[in-house]
Design a protein around this motif. Structure first.
Motif, PDB file in Angstrom:
ATOM      1  N   ALA A   1       0.846  -1.206   0.000  1.00 41.75           N
ATOM      2  CA  ALA A   1       0.000   0.000   0.000  1.00 41.75           C
ATOM      3  C   ALA A   1       0.878   1.252   0.000  1.00 41.75           C
ATOM      4  CB  ALA A   1      -0.917  -0.031   1.223  1.00 41.75           C
ATOM      5  N   ALA A   2       1.944   1.227   0.781  1.00 42.99           N
ATOM      6  CA  ALA A   2       2.845   2.384   0.840  1.00 42.99           C
ATOM      7  C   ALA A   2       3.503   2.645  -0.510  1.00 42.99           C
ATOM      8  CB  ALA A   2       3.911   2.156   1.914  1.00 42.99           C
ATOM      9  N   ALA A   3       3.942   1.579  -1.194  1.00 37.95           N
ATOM     10  CA  ALA A   3       4.616   1.743  -2.486  1.00 37.95           C
ATOM     11  C   ALA A   3       3.649   2.262  -3.548  1.00 37.95           C
ATOM     12  CB  ALA A   3       5.216   0.411  -2.933  1.00 37.95           C
ATOM     13  N   ILE A   4       2.419   1.791  -3.504  1.00 34.17           N
ATOM     14  CA  ILE A   4       1.430   2.234  -4.498  1.00 34.17           C
ATOM     15  C   ILE A   4       1.203   3.744  -4.380  1.00 34.17           C
ATOM     16  CG2 ILE A   4      -1.023   2.068  -5.126  1.00 34.17           C
ATOM     17  CD1 ILE A   4      -0.792  -0.974  -4.313  1.00 34.17           C
ATOM     18  N   ALA A   5       1.044   4.234  -3.146  1.00 31.26           N
ATOM     19  CA  ALA A   5       0.848   5.680  -2.931  1.00 31.26           C
ATOM     20  C   ALA A   5       2.093   6.458  -3.362  1.00 31.26           C
ATOM     21  CB  ALA A   5       0.536   5.936  -1.455  1.00 31.26           C
ATOM     22  N   ARG A   6       3.259   5.973  -2.953  1.00 28.94           N
ATOM     23  CA  ARG A   6       4.523   6.669  -3.243  1.00 28.94           C
ATOM     24  C   ARG A   6       4.798   6.705  -4.741  1.00 28.94           C
ATOM     25  NH1 ARG A   6       7.593   3.277  -0.469  1.00 28.94           N
ATOM     26  NH2 ARG A   6       8.248   2.108  -2.308  1.00 28.94           N
ATOM     27  N   ARG A   7       4.592   5.580  -5.413  1.00 25.00           N
ATOM     28  CA  ARG A   7       4.882   5.515  -6.855  1.00 25.00           C
ATOM     29  C   ARG A   7       3.883   6.352  -7.663  1.00 25.00           C
ATOM     30  NH1 ARG A   7       4.803   1.151  -9.620  1.00 25.00           N
ATOM     31  NH2 ARG A   7       6.767   1.316 -10.734  1.00 25.00           N
TER      32      ARG A   7
ATOM     33  N   ARG B   1       5.030   9.964  -7.273  1.00 25.26           N
ATOM     34  CA  ARG B   1       6.248  10.192  -8.063  1.00 25.26           C
ATOM     35  C   ARG B   1       5.904  10.333  -9.551  1.00 25.26           C
ATOM     36  NH1 ARG B   1      10.075   5.479  -7.144  1.00 25.26           N
ATOM     37  NH2 ARG B   1       9.099   4.683  -9.025  1.00 25.26           N
ATOM     38  N   ARG B   2       4.952   9.520  -9.988  1.00 22.99           N
ATOM     39  CA  ARG B   2       4.585   9.517 -11.408  1.00 22.99           C
ATOM     40  C   ARG B   2       3.741  10.732 -11.785  1.00 22.99           C
ATOM     41  NH1 ARG B   2       3.341   3.992 -12.293  1.00 22.99           N
ATOM     42  NH2 ARG B   2       5.064   3.700 -13.744  1.00 22.99           N
ATOM     43  N   SER B   3       2.818  11.120 -10.915  1.00 21.88           N
ATOM     44  CA  SER B   3       1.826  12.149 -11.265  1.00 21.88           C
ATOM     45  C   SER B   3       2.156  13.511 -10.685  1.00 21.88           C
ATOM     46  CB  SER B   3       0.451  11.729 -10.740  1.00 21.88           C
ATOM     47  OG  SER B   3       0.471  11.749  -9.309  1.00 21.88           O
ATOM     48  N   GLY B   4       3.041  13.556  -9.673  1.00 23.41           N
ATOM     49  CA  GLY B   4       3.307  14.806  -8.954  1.00 23.41           C
ATOM     50  C   GLY B   4       2.211  15.170  -7.965  1.00 23.41           C
TER      51      GLY B   4
ATOM     52  N   ALA C   1      -9.061   4.349  -6.164  1.00 19.11           N
ATOM     53  CA  ALA C   1     -10.240   5.123  -6.583  1.00 19.11           C
ATOM     54  C   ALA C   1      -9.939   5.913  -7.857  1.00 19.11           C
ATOM     55  CB  ALA C   1     -10.678   6.050  -5.456  1.00 19.11           C
ATOM     56  N   LEU C   2      -8.762   6.538  -7.923  1.00 18.40           N
ATOM     57  CA  LEU C   2      -8.374   7.303  -9.113  1.00 18.40           C
ATOM     58  C   LEU C   2      -8.251   6.376 -10.338  1.00 18.40           C
ATOM     59  CD1 LEU C   2      -5.710   9.637  -7.453  1.00 18.40           C
ATOM     60  CD2 LEU C   2      -7.741  10.435  -8.723  1.00 18.40           C
ATOM     61  N   ALA C   3      -7.720   5.175 -10.132  1.00 16.54           N
ATOM     62  CA  ALA C   3      -7.609   4.216 -11.241  1.00 16.54           C
ATOM     63  C   ALA C   3      -9.007   3.864 -11.744  1.00 16.54           C
ATOM     64  CB  ALA C   3      -6.864   2.966 -10.793  1.00 16.54           C
ATOM     65  N   GLY C   4      -9.933   3.676 -10.802  1.00 18.42           N
ATOM     66  CA  GLY C   4     -11.319   3.361 -11.179  1.00 18.42           C
ATOM     67  C   GLY C   4     -11.967   4.487 -11.960  1.00 18.42           C
ATOM     68  N   ALA C   5     -11.513   5.731 -11.702  1.00 18.71           N
ATOM     69  CA  ALA C   5     -12.074   6.908 -12.389  1.00 18.71           C
ATOM     70  C   ALA C   5     -11.323   7.210 -13.688  1.00 18.71           C
ATOM     71  CB  ALA C   5     -12.021   8.109 -11.446  1.00 18.71           C
ATOM     72  N   GLY C   6     -10.319   6.374 -14.020  1.00 17.14           N
ATOM     73  CA  GLY C   6      -9.657   6.519 -15.325  1.00 17.14           C
ATOM     74  C   GLY C   6      -8.382   7.352 -15.334  1.00 17.14           C
ATOM     75  N   ASP C   7      -7.898   7.789 -14.173  1.00 19.07           N
ATOM     76  CA  ASP C   7      -6.623   8.525 -14.091  1.00 19.07           C
ATOM     77  C   ASP C   7      -5.503   7.616 -14.614  1.00 19.07           C
ATOM     78  OD1 ASP C   7      -5.114  10.756 -11.847  1.00 19.07           O
ATOM     79  OD2 ASP C   7      -3.988   9.090 -12.744  1.00 19.07           O
ATOM     80  N   SER C   8      -4.777   8.087 -15.653  1.00 20.03           N
ATOM     81  CA  SER C   8      -3.855   7.166 -16.320  1.00 20.03           C
ATOM     82  C   SER C   8      -2.635   6.827 -15.455  1.00 20.03           C
ATOM     83  CB  SER C   8      -3.427   7.696 -17.693  1.00 20.03           C
ATOM     84  OG  SER C   8      -2.555   8.791 -17.517  1.00 20.03           O
ATOM     85  N   SER C   9      -2.116   7.787 -14.679  1.00 24.01           N
ATOM     86  CA  SER C   9      -0.996   7.472 -13.784  1.00 24.01           C
ATOM     87  C   SER C   9      -1.426   6.458 -12.723  1.00 24.01           C
ATOM     88  CB  SER C   9      -0.493   8.728 -13.067  1.00 24.01           C
ATOM     89  OG  SER C   9       0.031   9.638 -13.987  1.00 24.01           O
ATOM     90  N   ALA C  10      -2.641   6.630 -12.228  1.00 26.21           N
ATOM     91  CA  ALA C  10      -3.149   5.706 -11.210  1.00 26.21           C
ATOM     92  C   ALA C  10      -3.345   4.319 -11.814  1.00 26.21           C
ATOM     93  CB  ALA C  10      -4.455   6.227 -10.622  1.00 26.21           C
ATOM     94  N   LEU C  11      -3.884   4.263 -13.031  1.00 25.62           N
ATOM     95  CA  LEU C  11      -4.091   2.972 -13.700  1.00 25.62           C
ATOM     96  C   LEU C  11      -2.774   2.235 -13.899  1.00 25.62           C
ATOM     97  CD1 LEU C  11      -6.790   3.613 -16.462  1.00 25.62           C
ATOM     98  CD2 LEU C  11      -6.769   1.727 -14.794  1.00 25.62           C
TER      99      LEU C  11
END
Lengths: 308, 308
Positions: free
Chosen positions: A188-194, A197-200, A211-221
């Protein structure tokens, strides 16, 4: 000894001590929580005091005397020696906690590592209760595994279960000093951190990334899919080598529910050919797993003492 | 029952049936080999005949009667049911071999898979004899693992130990239908096949590739290093999750000796951070492991029968 003795299970966590009092069949008779003493001088004495107070309070609510105590602690733990060897979070080292508590309470006291003890509870009382071989994988700040094989916990003297530090091939560094570790991409910690880092964009935790991945955010996906692929790859290893009847996912990340379970199950099936596919189950006992498992250990200790 | 009963261990291999007669402490009293009957009609009957003849011949050389038999067979095996379910090489399917032999010889008969039974012998009598938890990895045409954890064989109903079909990331197809399998890059058969594909030069086997690598042949060096990397990666996973005291390498490839053991040990150390590093040992029992392990199973069966 009463015919149906009661045992207290005590899980010493980072913020609270969780206690339950159970019957031999695992039924909960009473429960409570209390703050974990802060790190600092005399942490061993203050922790023993706090545990003793918890057990005394529980026994006031009980229909009979408390016959044994089980303790679960985090960090590096020597189960058989009763030693809490090291916890960065809780600030102790080489604490002979089992014997300190046993002496204070004058009760038989069992002792174990919180993940392994929680896995035992999931295997015996939770999602794995009808199965002989299960692997319990709590996913939170880190990723570990508790192995219950042919009905028995397997710990290799405390060294087993470090699935979080297997190389899944992503090549990024891990806090352990190696690269490519499962934990460095799928905790869980790595998912939030990465994601950040990817999206700023800062996030409160992995839950928000899901939740963001479910809403289609590409960095989250991307971040979420990388975590799911890594997790399913590691579980395919578990299926090939250990072939448990079930893998039980727990910890904070399992709160994502179907958003986690469904894609991991699909990827796991795709990763296997002729191997036995384990059932993929969510943990059933939540944050009570380790206290319930500690009480199980205490009941086992009583049964062994009686048999001698 | 004699005080020190003798048990026959029978390993049904692709070309020969290997038999030993042992005392309860594993000491070999007699041994012989006999050709495995060819595939075809009545294979079950002919195999039972051949096994019965072997045991009769052994018992003529014995100082006392044979009290039990153990059988080890390759392929897909249901240990607990005594079924040789499938072997492509030997041409049988769903053969109730344990009961056929038990009936013919009127002796208690134990039964198991050749790799797992050989691993048990290496753990109890061979390189792992002073250890509680060992993983035995024979490397030949394929790669499998036998897990002996806390002194007990762990088989997951015959599904455990498929380390040859874990994904080590090379992306090439495997006969099992998946890609990236350890066996497809690091088995003796794969090493020979991949060298020939790379160099255009046929070889007799992996042994020749190892010799060519030692002599500086660049295709052989590349092929051999890829196999060593894959093997060490898989063993690092074993160290992280199972933390055995030792990994025992066996099978044809282990005949390479230091040319295999030294670079695998170095790579394994490099792959680990805080995990317990298993000792890396060569199998001690050679091609007698499975027959010795079968005899161990037979002695265990006798001991259980007596205890009841």
């Amino acid at each position: 000894m009463p015919e149906n003795p009661l045992a207290a299970g005590v899980d010493v966590g980072g913020t609270s001590i969780k206690c339950v009092l159970t019957a031999p069949d695992g039924r909960i008779v009473a429960g409570l929580r209390s703050p974990t003493p802060r790190r600092g001088a005399d942490i061993g004495e203050r922790l023993t005091d706090a545990i003793a107070t918890c057990v005394a309070t529980l026994s006031e609510q009980a229909p009979g005397p408390v016959s044994a105590v089980g303790l679960a602690v985090p960090g590096v733990v020597a189960d058989a020696d009763g030693l809490a060897m090291r916890s960065e979070n809780l600030g102790w080292s080489d604490l002979p906690l089992r014997d300190m508590v046993a002496e204070r309470l004058s009760l038989p006291t069992a002792f174990g590592h919180d993940v392994r003890v929680g896995g035992l509870a999931e295997a015996r009382l939770g999602s794995g209760r009808t199965l002989r071989s299960v692997v319990f994988v709590p996913i939170g700040t880190g990723i570990a595994a508790a192995l219950i094989l042919d009905g028995r916990p397997y710990s290799a003297g405390g060294y087993a279960g470090e699935i979080g530090h297997t190389d899944v091939g992503h090549g990024e560094p891990c806090v352990c000093g190696a690269t490519g570790c499962l934990e460095a991409i799928a905790s869980a910690a790595a998912i939030a951190r990465r994601y950040t880092r990817r999206s700023g964009r800062p996030v409160a935790g992995a839950e928000e990334v899901v939740a963001l991945a479910g809403a289609g955010d590409s960095s989250a996906l991307t971040t979420w899919n990388e975590a799911l692929d890594a997790l399913a790859g590691a579980l395919a290893w578990v299926a090939s080598v250990l072939a448990p009847e079930a893998v039980i996912l727990g910890g904070g990340l399992a709160e994502a529910g179907d958003a986690l379970m469904t894609p991991v199950a699909e990827r796991l099936t795709a990763n296997l050919s002729f191997q036995r596919r384990p059932r993929l189950l969510r943990a059933a006992l939540g944050d009570r797993a380790a206290s319930l498992g500690s009480a199980l250990l205490a009941h086992e200790l009583l049964a062994e003492t009686c048999a001698r």
